[in-house]
Write an enzyme that holds these catalytic residues in place. Structure first.
Site, PDB file in Angstrom:
ATOM      1  N   ARG A   1     -14.520  -3.408  -4.857  1.00 65.97           N
ATOM      2  CA  ARG A   1     -14.263  -4.304  -3.721  1.00 65.97           C
ATOM      3  C   ARG A   1     -15.203  -3.860  -2.604  1.00 65.97           C
ATOM      4  O   ARG A   1     -14.826  -3.162  -1.679  1.00 65.97           O
ATOM      5  CB  ARG A   1     -12.807  -4.249  -3.257  1.00 65.97           C
ATOM      6  CG  ARG A   1     -11.812  -4.812  -4.244  1.00 65.97           C
ATOM      7  CD  ARG A   1     -11.574  -6.320  -4.216  1.00 65.97           C
ATOM      8  NE  ARG A   1     -12.462  -7.151  -4.994  1.00 65.97           N
ATOM      9  CZ  ARG A   1     -12.103  -8.342  -5.520  1.00 65.97           C
ATOM     10  NH1 ARG A   1     -10.890  -8.815  -5.395  1.00 65.97           N
ATOM     11  NH2 ARG A   1     -12.971  -9.070  -6.169  1.00 65.97           N
TER      12      ARG A   1
ATOM     13  N   ASP B   1      -1.521 -16.793   3.523  1.00 70.38           N
ATOM     14  CA  ASP B   1      -1.759 -16.468   2.125  1.00 70.38           C
ATOM     15  C   ASP B   1      -0.626 -15.506   1.781  1.00 70.38           C
ATOM     16  O   ASP B   1      -0.639 -14.339   2.149  1.00 70.38           O
ATOM     17  CB  ASP B   1      -3.124 -15.804   1.946  1.00 70.38           C
ATOM     18  CG  ASP B   1      -3.378 -15.414   0.492  1.00 70.38           C
ATOM     19  OD1 ASP B   1      -2.392 -15.291  -0.270  1.00 70.38           O
ATOM     20  OD2 ASP B   1      -4.542 -15.211   0.125  1.00 70.38           O
TER      21      ASP B   1
ATOM     22  N   PHE C   1     -19.004 -11.150  -8.567  1.00 70.80           N
ATOM     23  CA  PHE C   1     -18.406  -9.912  -9.097  1.00 70.80           C
ATOM     24  C   PHE C   1     -17.761 -10.101 -10.462  1.00 70.80           C
ATOM     25  O   PHE C   1     -17.678  -9.160 -11.242  1.00 70.80           O
ATOM     26  CB  PHE C   1     -17.377  -9.355  -8.105  1.00 70.80           C
ATOM     27  CG  PHE C   1     -16.309 -10.345  -7.726  1.00 70.80           C
ATOM     28  CD1 PHE C   1     -16.525 -11.254  -6.709  1.00 70.80           C
ATOM     29  CD2 PHE C   1     -15.107 -10.384  -8.401  1.00 70.80           C
ATOM     30  CE1 PHE C   1     -15.562 -12.188  -6.368  1.00 70.80           C
ATOM     31  CE2 PHE C   1     -14.130 -11.311  -8.067  1.00 70.80           C
ATOM     32  CZ  PHE C   1     -14.369 -12.218  -7.043  1.00 70.80           C
TER      33      PHE C   1
ATOM     34  N   TYR D   1       7.358 -33.965 -19.245  1.00 66.43           N
ATOM     35  CA  TYR D   1       6.117 -34.219 -18.490  1.00 66.43           C
ATOM     36  C   TYR D   1       6.428 -34.482 -17.023  1.00 66.43           C
ATOM     37  O   TYR D   1       5.683 -34.090 -16.137  1.00 66.43           O
ATOM     38  CB  TYR D   1       5.360 -35.413 -19.091  1.00 66.43           C
ATOM     39  CG  TYR D   1       3.998 -35.579 -18.447  1.00 66.43           C
ATOM     40  CD1 TYR D   1       2.939 -34.768 -18.834  1.00 66.43           C
ATOM     41  CD2 TYR D   1       3.791 -36.505 -17.427  1.00 66.43           C
ATOM     42  CE1 TYR D   1       1.700 -34.874 -18.223  1.00 66.43           C
ATOM     43  CE2 TYR D   1       2.560 -36.615 -16.814  1.00 66.43           C
ATOM     44  CZ  TYR D   1       1.511 -35.806 -17.214  1.00 66.43           C
ATOM     45  OH  TYR D   1       0.282 -35.914 -16.608  1.00 66.43           O
TER      46      TYR D   1
ATOM     47  N   PHE E   1     -10.648 -13.267   1.782  1.00 72.50           N
ATOM     48  CA  PHE E   1     -10.440 -12.978   0.364  1.00 72.50           C
ATOM     49  C   PHE E   1     -11.401 -13.868  -0.422  1.00 72.50           C
ATOM     50  O   PHE E   1     -11.674 -14.997  -0.033  1.00 72.50           O
ATOM     51  CB  PHE E   1      -8.995 -13.195  -0.095  1.00 72.50           C
ATOM     52  CG  PHE E   1      -8.851 -12.818  -1.538  1.00 72.50           C
ATOM     53  CD1 PHE E   1      -8.891 -11.484  -1.903  1.00 72.50           C
ATOM     54  CD2 PHE E   1      -8.786 -13.781  -2.535  1.00 72.50           C
ATOM     55  CE1 PHE E   1      -8.872 -11.115  -3.239  1.00 72.50           C
ATOM     56  CE2 PHE E   1      -8.752 -13.418  -3.875  1.00 72.50           C
ATOM     57  CZ  PHE E   1      -8.790 -12.075  -4.231  1.00 72.50           C
ATOM     58  N   THR E   2     -11.878 -13.350  -1.546  1.00 72.97           N
ATOM     59  CA  THR E   2     -12.975 -13.993  -2.278  1.00 72.97           C
ATOM     60  C   THR E   2     -12.726 -15.485  -2.558  1.00 72.97           C
ATOM     61  O   THR E   2     -13.500 -16.346  -2.115  1.00 72.97           O
ATOM     62  CB  THR E   2     -13.210 -13.252  -3.609  1.00 72.97           C
ATOM     63  OG1 THR E   2     -11.960 -13.143  -4.300  1.00 72.97           O
ATOM     64  CG2 THR E   2     -13.769 -11.858  -3.355  1.00 72.97           C
TER      65      THR E   2
ATOM     66  N   LYS F   1       1.362 -12.349  -8.399  1.00 75.29           N
ATOM     67  CA  LYS F   1       1.604 -11.050  -7.760  1.00 75.29           C
ATOM     68  C   LYS F   1       3.087 -10.942  -7.413  1.00 75.29           C
ATOM     69  O   LYS F   1       3.893 -10.557  -8.261  1.00 75.29           O
ATOM     70  CB  LYS F   1       0.727 -10.875  -6.513  1.00 75.29           C
ATOM     71  CG  LYS F   1      -0.745 -10.600  -6.822  1.00 75.29           C
ATOM     72  CD  LYS F   1      -1.530 -11.854  -7.077  1.00 75.29           C
ATOM     73  CE  LYS F   1      -3.022 -11.675  -7.011  1.00 75.29           C
ATOM     74  NZ  LYS F   1      -3.718 -12.922  -7.375  1.00 75.29           N
TER      75      LYS F   1
HETATM   76  N1  F0G Z   1      -5.219 -14.464  -2.215  1.00 75.94           N
HETATM   77  C1  F0G Z   1      -5.193 -13.140  -2.411  1.00 75.94           C
HETATM   78  C2  F0G Z   1      -4.925 -12.223  -1.260  1.00 75.94           C
HETATM   79  C3  F0G Z   1      -5.423 -12.631  -3.689  1.00 75.94           C
HETATM   80  O1  F0G Z   1      -5.401 -11.307  -3.877  1.00 75.94           O
HETATM   81  C4  F0G Z   1      -5.681 -13.534  -4.758  1.00 75.94           C
HETATM   82  C5  F0G Z   1      -5.979 -13.041  -6.092  1.00 75.94           C
HETATM   83  C6  F0G Z   1      -5.694 -14.902  -4.488  1.00 75.94           C
HETATM   84  C7  F0G Z   1      -5.449 -15.338  -3.201  1.00 75.94           C
HETATM   85  C8  F0G Z   1      -5.992 -15.920  -5.554  1.00 75.94           C
HETATM   86  O2  F0G Z   1      -4.932 -16.043  -6.425  1.00 75.94           O
HETATM   87  O3  F0G Z   1      -5.828 -15.246  -8.610  1.00 75.94           O
HETATM   88  O4  F0G Z   1      -3.747 -16.619  -8.472  1.00 75.94           O
HETATM   89  O5  F0G Z   1      -5.948 -17.642  -8.046  1.00 75.94           O
HETATM   90  N2  F0G Z   1      -6.252 -11.855  -6.314  1.00 75.94           N
HETATM   91  C9  F0G Z   1      -6.525 -11.230  -7.584  1.00 75.94           C
HETATM   92  C10 F0G Z   1      -6.835  -9.786  -7.356  1.00 75.94           C
HETATM   93  C11 F0G Z   1      -7.540 -11.938  -8.403  1.00 75.94           C
HETATM   94  O6  F0G Z   1      -7.137  -9.109  -8.350  1.00 75.94           O
HETATM   95  O7  F0G Z   1      -6.747  -9.302  -6.235  1.00 75.94           O
HETATM   96  P1  F0G Z   1      -5.132 -16.391  -7.993  1.00 75.94           P
END
Ligand code: F0G
Length: 462
Positions: A382, A215, A449, A72, A124-125, A258
């Site tokens: 997108r 990022d 989305f 832990y 980014f979303t 990624k």
């Molecule tokens: N920043 C970028 C540029 C991303 O592409 C993503 C996730 C995140 C942050 C967030 O990271 O998913 O680990 O919480 N992108 C995925 C995509 C969801 O399909 O492009 P996460």
């Protein structure tokens, strides 16, 4: 002779692919509300929804799982991860999180005050959602070329320094908690930022006392583009280029799903000790102890190993070349895609692909649905759906780019799969005027989305 490059790995374990009939795919699409996020993966033939958490792990990563220390507190695996991040990325302090958005949550809460502005090189979303949740307004300071899908700028992710400077003049540096710099820029088409632009952005920000947070989600891909395209870097190992990149930031959020080659995990890293101390306090509330942050010990062990594998020059060269291999076939067939071809995906330009659809008929969503129906290939919208609504006016945000992303998972598919995907897209392009638009029949309030549902508008097709 220009010799071809094969996948720099051989396959030890395989997963069987299944191809449904047209009628079965049609049923699946209706059940999923014409949203590729709502399909079951077993109904998909080649899954290019995302490169996130979909990587194939290496034999060494699978072995690392067995070394996972599930204590832990003070897990050995945490120290493996911490030293991998310090060694490869060069930051002083690391806070583990369950994935990238966990790190975005912590960073946004720790740095943003109500009424702040966060400049970034295209949104980014999830990143923007966390900034807005904490009271900030996101301001796009990317160069204009990034919004033009046909422009061949080699570093379309670059910050427009005059846009950044004028924001600083307008709102004052005290209202800017940090600049959020994505390397590469996902929604611009996986486009990189040049080393020079990172350095200039960092210098400009520091002259105003503003910090720069990367990022870093696809930073290794960015480093490879610098090696290929920026003078002085051709002979440098990607690992060294990456270290230099990160030196032009004060910290980063990372989605390990990624470029760290794992299925789950992430981190927040920084050089500022005070920020680190506060992050250690906050992480306990949302993720878990600062020595696991929502990950199992085995996840951390596999991520540490993945961090080293990702900076292997042979790996990253093939990675970028495979994406390009797909994109080039589409370009050769006249299919409109975002140029230059990016790092993690090929982006179809849905406005050009389906010129008979208005943006209100969700052309990118309609194209992703049609591609699945036609060939079982799953891609992702997108465009206007991903862009959500303006938080003040409630209107749709209307991005210039209306894209369908064919995202290539790392080390999962062979170049033969890329050929099949190319054939599928090209055959759909040949009958593109049969694709009709969609209407949204269910709209969730945030990050719509993921769960929105659609139905065809038959009259919209020709
Ligand atoms: N920043 C970028 C540029 C991303 O592409 C993503 C996730 C995140 C942050 C967030 O990271 O998913 O680990 O919480 N992108 C995925 C995509 C969801 O399909 O492009 P996460």
């Amino acid at each position: 002779m220009n010799k071809r490059v094969a996948e720099p790995y051989k396959i030890k374990s395989v997963e069987t692919l299944k191809m449904l009939s047209y009628e079965e795919r049609e049923r699946a699409l209706i059940l999923g509300g014409y949203n590729t996020f709502l399909l079951r993966s077993e109904d998909v033939y080649i899954d290019l929804l995302t490169d996130s958490g979909t990587s194939a792990m290496s034999d060494l990563q699978w072995a690392a799982l067995m070394r996972g220390d599930e204590a832990y507190a003070g897990s050995k695996s945490w120290f493996s991860l911490e030293s991998a991040v310090r060694e490869v990325y060069g930051y002083r302090f690391v806070i583990p999180t369950h994935q990238g958005r966990g790190a975005e949550n912590l960073l946004s809460q720790l740095k943003i005050h109500q009424g702040d502005f966060v400049p970034g090189n295209m949104y980014f979303t999830t990143t923007r959602a966390h900034q807005e949740l904490n009271g900030a307004t996101f301001v796009d300071v990317i160069i204009d070329e990034a919004h033009d899908p046909t422009h061949e700028h080699p570093f379309k992710g670059n910050v427009d320094l005059s846009k950044l400077e004028s924001l600083i003049q307008r709102v004052g540096p005290d209202k800017i908690p940090y600049v959020s710099l994505a390397v590469t820029v996902n929604l611009a088409g996986g486009q990189p930022v040049s080393m020079k632009n990172m350095r200039d952005t960092y210098e400009l920000c520091h002259s105003h006392g503003i910090s720069v947070m990367f990022d870093a989600t696809r930073c290794v891909e960015n480093a490879y583009f610098i090696k290929e395209r920026e003078s002085g870097y051709a002979d440098k190992p990607v690992k060294d280029i990456l270290q230099e990149m990160m030196s032009y930031s004060d910290g980063c959020t990372m989605s390990g799903k990624k470029d760290c080659l794992v299925n789950i995990g992430g981190f927040l890293a920084m050089n500022d000790e005070d920020l680190y101390t506060r992050a250690r306090e906050l992480v306990v509330l949302y993720e878990g102890m600062p020595s696991y942050g929502g990950m199992a010990g085995r996840d951390m062990e596999a991520m540490a190993q993945g961090i080293y594998e990702a900076v292997d020059d042979n790996y990253i060269r093939h990675r970028i070349q495979q994406v390009r291999y797909l994109g080039q076939q589409l370009i050769d067939a006249g299919v409109p895609i975002v140029r230059p071809i990016g790092g993690h995906a090929v982006f179809l330009d849905a406005r050009q692909f389906l010129p008979h659809l208005r943006q209100d008929e969700f052309p990118a969503q309609a194209l992703a649905a049609a591609l699945y129906l036609d060939s079982g290939v799953r891609a992702m919208e997108r465009g206007i759906v991903s862009a959500g609504r303006n938080k003040v006016t409630g209107e749709h945000n209307r991005p210039k780019l209306e894209l369908v992303r064919l995202t290539i998972p790392r080390r999962v598919y062979t170049d033969n799969h890329m050929d099949v995907v190319a054939d599928s897209v090209i055959s759909l392009y040949e009958k593109r005027d049969t694709v009709s638009g969609l209407e949204m029949v269910y709209e969730p309030p945030t990050l719509r989305f993921f769960n929105a549902r659609f139905a065809p508008v038959p009259s919209s097709g020709k």
